[in-house]
Scaffold this motif. Structure first.
Motif, PDB file in Angstrom:
ATOM      1  N   ILE A   5       0.855  -1.189   0.000  1.00 56.07           N
ATOM      2  CA  ILE A   5       0.000   0.000   0.000  1.00 56.07           C
ATOM      3  C   ILE A   5       0.890   1.238   0.000  1.00 56.07           C
ATOM      4  O   ILE A   5       1.678   1.427   0.924  1.00 56.07           O
ATOM      5  CB  ILE A   5      -0.914   0.014   1.241  1.00 56.07           C
ATOM      6  N   PRO A   6       0.772   2.099  -1.024  1.00 56.66           N
ATOM      7  CA  PRO A   6       1.581   3.321  -1.008  1.00 56.66           C
ATOM      8  C   PRO A   6       1.133   4.245   0.126  1.00 56.66           C
ATOM      9  O   PRO A   6      -0.056   4.493   0.299  1.00 56.66           O
ATOM     10  CB  PRO A   6       1.317   3.950  -2.373  1.00 56.66           C
ATOM     11  N   ASP A  10       3.684  11.000   6.293  1.00 53.80           N
ATOM     12  CA  ASP A  10       2.988  11.045   7.581  1.00 53.80           C
ATOM     13  C   ASP A  10       2.424   9.684   7.949  1.00 53.80           C
ATOM     14  O   ASP A  10       2.491   9.257   9.101  1.00 53.80           O
ATOM     15  CB  ASP A  10       1.850  12.071   7.551  1.00 53.80           C
ATOM     16  N   GLU A  11       1.854   8.992   6.972  1.00 55.92           N
ATOM     17  CA  GLU A  11       1.295   7.661   7.225  1.00 55.92           C
ATOM     18  C   GLU A  11       2.401   6.663   7.550  1.00 55.92           C
ATOM     19  O   GLU A  11       2.240   5.829   8.438  1.00 55.92           O
ATOM     20  CB  GLU A  11       0.489   7.192   6.021  1.00 55.92           C
TER      21      GLU A  11
END
Length: 65
Positions: A5-6, A10-11
């Motif tokens: 998942i790209p 921040d994520e």
């Protein structure tokens, strides 16, 4: 999962740095519209949602009785 998942920086920080990064990401996204339009703050009134605690999980052998 992070490879499949790209993620934004921040994520990725929230994934690797823990609670402080997650709190910072949630605060930044609070005013970001969802795909249907309202922001997270408009969906839930402040104080009405209870966040679950983040607990460290340690894997190892189960204690024998």
């Amino acid at each position: 999962m992070a490879v499949s998942i790209p993620l934004t920086e921040d994520e990725q920080a929230a994934l690797t740095d823990g609670k402080a990064a997650i709190d910072q990401l949630l605060n930044r996204l609070a005013d970001t519209p969802t795909p249907t339009g309202p922001t997270p703050q408009k969906i839930t009134a402040p104080g009405s949602a209870q966040l679950l605690p983040i607990v460290a999980v340690r894997q190892g052998k189960a204690a024998q009785s």
